[in-house]
Design a protein around this motif. Sequence first.
Motif, PDB file in Angstrom:
ATOM      1  N   LEU A 178      41.822  29.634  43.154  1.00 60.24           N
ATOM      2  CA  LEU A 178      42.437  30.822  42.571  1.00 60.24           C
ATOM      3  C   LEU A 178      42.094  30.698  41.217  1.00 60.24           C
ATOM      4  CD1 LEU A 178      46.089  31.044  43.732  1.00 60.24           C
ATOM      5  CD2 LEU A 178      44.154  32.561  44.823  1.00 60.24           C
ATOM      6  N   GLU A 179      41.815  32.031  40.474  1.00 57.09           N
ATOM      7  CA  GLU A 179      41.633  32.037  39.090  1.00 57.09           C
ATOM      8  C   GLU A 179      42.405  33.224  38.735  1.00 57.09           C
ATOM      9  OE1 GLU A 179      37.814  30.147  37.249  1.00 57.09           O
ATOM     10  OE2 GLU A 179      37.380  31.664  38.703  1.00 57.09           O
ATOM     11  N   SER A 180      43.380  33.504  37.726  1.00 57.64           N
ATOM     12  CA  SER A 180      44.031  34.211  37.247  1.00 57.64           C
ATOM     13  C   SER A 180      43.583  34.784  36.027  1.00 57.64           C
ATOM     14  CB  SER A 180      45.680  34.003  36.739  1.00 57.64           C
ATOM     15  OG  SER A 180      45.974  33.318  37.871  1.00 57.64           O
ATOM     16  N   THR A 210      39.727  33.909  32.494  1.00 52.30           N
ATOM     17  CA  THR A 210      41.062  33.631  33.025  1.00 52.30           C
ATOM     18  C   THR A 210      42.011  33.543  32.060  1.00 52.30           C
ATOM     19  OG1 THR A 210      41.008  31.268  32.556  1.00 52.30           O
ATOM     20  CG2 THR A 210      40.171  32.335  34.794  1.00 52.30           C
TER      21      THR A 210
END
Lengths: 418, 90
Positions: free
Chosen positions: A256-258, A304
């Motif tokens: 995951l990357e936000s 991110t």
Amino acid sequence: MPVISRYSWLSLLRHGAGQPWARQWRDAAPKAAYDVVIVGAGGHGLATAYYLAKEHGVRNVAVLDKGWLGGGNTGRNTTIIRSNYLQPESAALYDHALRLWETLSREINYNVMYSARGVLMLAHTHHDVQVFKRHVHANRLQGIDNEWLTPAQAAAFCPGLDISDRVRFPILGAALQRRGGVARHDAVAWGYARAASALGVDIIQNCAVTGILRDAAGVVSAVETTCGPIATSRVGVAAAGHTSVIMAMAGLRLPLESFPLQAFVSEPVKPVLPCVVMSNTVHAYISQSDKGELVFGAGTDAYTSYSQAGGLHVAGETLQAVLELFPAFRRLRLLRNWGGIVDTTPDRSPIIGLTPVPGLYVNCGWGTGGFKATPGSGHVFAATIATGVPHRLAAPFALERFVTGRLIDEAAAAAVAH
Amino acid sequence: MLLIPCPWCGPRPENEFRYGGQAHIVRPARPEAVDDDVWAAYLFLRDNPRGRHAERWRHVHGCGRFFNCVRDTVSDRIAASYKPNEAPPP
């Protein structure tokens, strides 16, 4: 104060005659132990708790949130609902959600204002035309409505759309899903909260999870929170952009990357836009809320971040695109803009299911388009937690797909380039 | 918009750059010798921290070169930038 009454014409008359409205849900203090703890009181988490209680009889459930109910991406998205995804696994999952949207207000006795006003996806390049036609054909084989419109048909469906060739990216056609539309995002959170609370679920706000404890066998035994430890053997994480932070507490890294994703609204005006319009190429999506505000969705920032803001130039690019599509909107003033933190996966599909830690379940990676899936997401996640086995529709979205290589590539489905 | 200090060109606006994700990810020297879990971790798993983050950038509309930044992902402040062959500052 009495909690929960059933809403009806009769109750409306009673309240009109002076009877005070009851609270919609109990703002609970945590008990020492629960059968299931859900992390995140957004739409997905609350829907999960509701279906756990309603369909699986698991009522000793707490939903924790570090802030307030529906204050994350549930309150920050642009409320668009559609199911015209390319891959069969995604189309099945999102259409499961769409079918639940169609009856949700009746199901939870709460008006979520689902409005099937049609979602129009614009094609501006030869490549767009080919991709969208492929989507249309794939969807029709899957039994999901999606149709191809010429520019003139698109302008007839959506008056005000500039289909001339004077613009930088002329419109070459559009894909239309008529069952797509919008719903009132806050009402979705409130409605699920009220329905879950009525079935015994505790909703605990301002209670951040700070640790995930495991017993000698490695199984989840409790969560540590800012309101004290809570014993539980099953934790379901529905924390959107903050999922990586929560999973790190159990020693897990996820794919995951936000990123920050922005949206903004104009001042309210009379009805001018009867449908939802999305454009991948010029990068905008637009609808009009029932209050009259035009709701604009922008793209993600390049990097991110957890800043819940986003760069102004990203919003500026979206406004330029919108004004080229709808020249009539250029005199509108904007009232508010904001950002939410979205968790994206390498294949732009969500992750739903079990994790390497027994008792820890995750529902994340919805990226820029999680709102549309809310009822379906909660429904399949609840079944997964209740039985310990992935729901049939959730199984392809298991974490293992990044090891087996069986990815579900939906990079072309999102209206947001990432 | 960020003001990003390119180690070669100095501070420039963010839209001159392309983001390259988490820095210091090392490709397994012999991909055929590692199992699927190791390969998947190399391809897909990222730290995604809330706080200090070492990340790659490329000055695409400038010198064209790659470099690394340490940035706080909550405030978006850049603490340092450094060349690709250098270790991140403490």
